[in-house]
Enzyme design. Sequence first.
Site, PDB file in Angstrom:
ATOM      1  N   ASP A 103       0.836  -1.202   0.000  1.00 28.59           N
ATOM      2  CA  ASP A 103       0.000   0.000   0.000  1.00 28.59           C
ATOM      3  C   ASP A 103       0.874   1.256   0.000  1.00 28.59           C
ATOM      4  O   ASP A 103       2.090   1.162   0.178  1.00 28.59           O
ATOM      5  CB  ASP A 103      -0.937  -0.032   1.223  1.00 28.59           C
ATOM      6  CG  ASP A 103      -2.299   0.569   0.907  1.00 28.59           C
ATOM      7  OD1 ASP A 103      -2.380   1.432   0.017  1.00 28.59           O
ATOM      8  OD2 ASP A 103      -3.295   0.183   1.563  1.00 28.59           O
ATOM      9  N   TYR A 119      -1.548   6.490  -5.869  1.00 30.97           N
ATOM     10  CA  TYR A 119      -1.069   7.557  -4.987  1.00 30.97           C
ATOM     11  C   TYR A 119      -0.371   8.686  -5.748  1.00 30.97           C
ATOM     12  O   TYR A 119      -0.321   9.823  -5.280  1.00 30.97           O
ATOM     13  CB  TYR A 119      -0.158   6.977  -3.893  1.00 30.97           C
ATOM     14  CG  TYR A 119      -0.950   6.236  -2.833  1.00 30.97           C
ATOM     15  CD1 TYR A 119      -1.477   6.922  -1.738  1.00 30.97           C
ATOM     16  CD2 TYR A 119      -1.210   4.871  -2.940  1.00 30.97           C
ATOM     17  CE1 TYR A 119      -2.224   6.263  -0.773  1.00 30.97           C
ATOM     18  CE2 TYR A 119      -1.960   4.206  -1.985  1.00 30.97           C
ATOM     19  CZ  TYR A 119      -2.471   4.899  -0.906  1.00 30.97           C
ATOM     20  OH  TYR A 119      -3.216   4.250   0.033  1.00 30.97           O
ATOM     21  N   ASP A 149     -10.504   2.547  -3.658  1.00 32.41           N
ATOM     22  CA  ASP A 149     -10.941   1.232  -3.166  1.00 32.41           C
ATOM     23  C   ASP A 149     -12.358   0.939  -3.631  1.00 32.41           C
ATOM     24  O   ASP A 149     -13.218   1.816  -3.623  1.00 32.41           O
ATOM     25  CB  ASP A 149     -10.969   1.221  -1.630  1.00 32.41           C
ATOM     26  CG  ASP A 149      -9.583   1.158  -1.016  1.00 32.41           C
ATOM     27  OD1 ASP A 149      -8.582   1.190  -1.753  1.00 32.41           O
ATOM     28  OD2 ASP A 149      -9.513   1.071   0.229  1.00 32.41           O
ATOM     29  N   GLU A 153       0.183  -0.101  -5.349  1.00 35.12           N
ATOM     30  CA  GLU A 153      -0.812   0.971  -5.441  1.00 35.12           C
ATOM     31  C   GLU A 153      -0.130   2.267  -5.900  1.00 35.12           C
ATOM     32  O   GLU A 153      -0.679   3.362  -5.735  1.00 35.12           O
ATOM     33  CB  GLU A 153      -1.523   1.172  -4.095  1.00 35.12           C
ATOM     34  CG  GLU A 153      -2.139  -0.103  -3.583  1.00 35.12           C
ATOM     35  CD  GLU A 153      -3.477   0.100  -2.898  1.00 35.12           C
ATOM     36  OE1 GLU A 153      -4.067   1.186  -3.042  1.00 35.12           O
ATOM     37  OE2 GLU A 153      -3.921  -0.844  -2.239  1.00 35.12           O
ATOM     38  N   TRP A 154       1.019   2.134  -6.440  1.00 27.96           N
ATOM     39  CA  TRP A 154       1.870   3.232  -6.865  1.00 27.96           C
ATOM     40  C   TRP A 154       1.131   4.264  -7.730  1.00 27.96           C
ATOM     41  O   TRP A 154       1.060   5.449  -7.355  1.00 27.96           O
ATOM     42  CB  TRP A 154       3.076   2.579  -7.542  1.00 27.96           C
ATOM     43  CG  TRP A 154       4.176   3.409  -8.053  1.00 27.96           C
ATOM     44  CD1 TRP A 154       4.270   4.772  -8.066  1.00 27.96           C
ATOM     45  CD2 TRP A 154       5.386   2.892  -8.632  1.00 27.96           C
ATOM     46  NE1 TRP A 154       5.475   5.125  -8.639  1.00 27.96           N
ATOM     47  CE2 TRP A 154       6.172   4.009  -8.992  1.00 27.96           C
ATOM     48  CE3 TRP A 154       5.882   1.606  -8.890  1.00 27.96           C
ATOM     49  CZ2 TRP A 154       7.420   3.858  -9.596  1.00 27.96           C
ATOM     50  CZ3 TRP A 154       7.114   1.466  -9.485  1.00 27.96           C
ATOM     51  CH2 TRP A 154       7.873   2.585  -9.831  1.00 27.96           C
ATOM     52  N   PRO A 155       0.527   3.868  -8.859  1.00 26.78           N
ATOM     53  CA  PRO A 155      -0.123   4.907  -9.682  1.00 26.78           C
ATOM     54  C   PRO A 155      -1.289   5.598  -8.982  1.00 26.78           C
ATOM     55  O   PRO A 155      -1.512   6.792  -9.186  1.00 26.78           O
ATOM     56  CB  PRO A 155      -0.590   4.166 -10.928  1.00 26.78           C
ATOM     57  CG  PRO A 155      -0.481   2.718 -10.632  1.00 26.78           C
ATOM     58  CD  PRO A 155       0.467   2.548  -9.499  1.00 26.78           C
TER      59      PRO A 155
END
Length: 412
Positions: free
Chosen positions: A162, A199, A223, A195-197
Amino acid sequence: MAAARWMLRWVAAAVAAVAAALALDNGLARTPPMGWLHWERFLCATDCAAEPRRCVSEQLFVEMADRMVAEGWRDAGYEFICIDDCWMAPTRDKQGRLQADPKRFPGGIRKLADYVHSKGLKLGIYSDVGTKTCAGFPGSYNHYDLDAQTFASWGVDLLKFDGCNSESLDLLAEGYRRMSVALNRTGRSIVYSCEWPFYLRPVQQPNYTEIKQYCNHWRNFYDVYDSWSSIKSILDWTALHQDTIVKIAGPGGWNDPDMLVIGNFGLSWDQSVTQMAMWAIMAAPLFMSNDLRHISPEAKWLLQNKEVIAINQDPLGKQGYQLFKDKNFQLWERPLSDRAYAVAVLNQQEIGGPQKFTFSLTFLGNGLACNPACSIKQVLPASRDCGVYSWMSSLSLEVNPTGTVLLKVLPL
Ligand SMILES: *[C@@H]1O[C@H](CO)[C@@H](O)[C@H](O)[C@H]1NC(C)=O
Ligand SMILES: *[C@@H]1O[C@H](CO)[C@@H](O)[C@H](O)[C@H]1NC(C)=O
């Protein structure tokens, strides 16, 4: 000399361009991974005295693993059983390692992994690139190698990483890269879910070429919730950004629109059909978040539907896209192996009864899907043969409000 240097640079750039198209080189996720994940349905329930059947605990995962084997989930392809946030003790151990909450996971993660493996399943775990997880448990920042080694030593097979509590976007990106390298160094095959892209996106355009080199799948959007408005917003976002994200997906690296919430409380039957059909069109990882101990036969039929899963898992590995949209209908297609196409017609109207949609087969697959003719099979909402059509013909379908008809078009 100058010419030679120019040549070298040119060669390096050409190599980078070739390498740029490649996925993370760990041999994993050749098709979208499938499994079960405790987040959405079980959130961060940590009080096992108050909620013994719902809390995030060894018992919950053991019971789900048992169901996955006994009720045909594993055989349908759902292979991973994944722990999300809130599994940890509030602090690291004396050696600085992450540790499971000792009350809720009395045997520790190693024992749970052994159990899951003994059932022919794989275990997923969760951590965070920042100083704390989203729910406030210890994050992996400054501990990437140690945490990767810890997960590998426990026998973990997937890491969901995350992106909460990172101090800057540079640290976030650096952390995602470093954890990918750290997982590789362990020598254990571990699927890497990022979840890189998601954020990055509010501040800068993600570089998907790079993200695909480090991650096996990645979240782009919020989500998923147990509601039709959530499913709709994910589909709308995906269609709006399809020019950027569809081309990057392929074996080893997938866009992740988040979990299947079928079998819970928020979706009607038609909306459940839509989620299953569209997650297959989008080549999405299929992680269910529901309670496999209490699930209706209808939800089970849909989630275990072999024809839909075959579309989702198609070996060509191309993500589908929206071809057409008006205020009532959306038409999507996905190229499949053997020149076949999956086609989905979604009725967005939330008023009235079933609506008829008629479309020309001529335009499917850039004019090639039904050329010179094709046979069409309906997959959802129920399996049936629609017959043989020629290139110039049209097809009429009745689609329920918020429902989807999913077809497979085979060229003749
Ligand atoms: C680590 O990376 C190398 C080079 O990209 C690759 O060949 C190898 O399979 C990877 N190993 C693991 C365990 O991911
Ligand atoms: C995106 O990343 C790739 C691979 O790291 C790199 O070659 C490329 O220059 C980057 N593109 C941009 C626009 O930064």
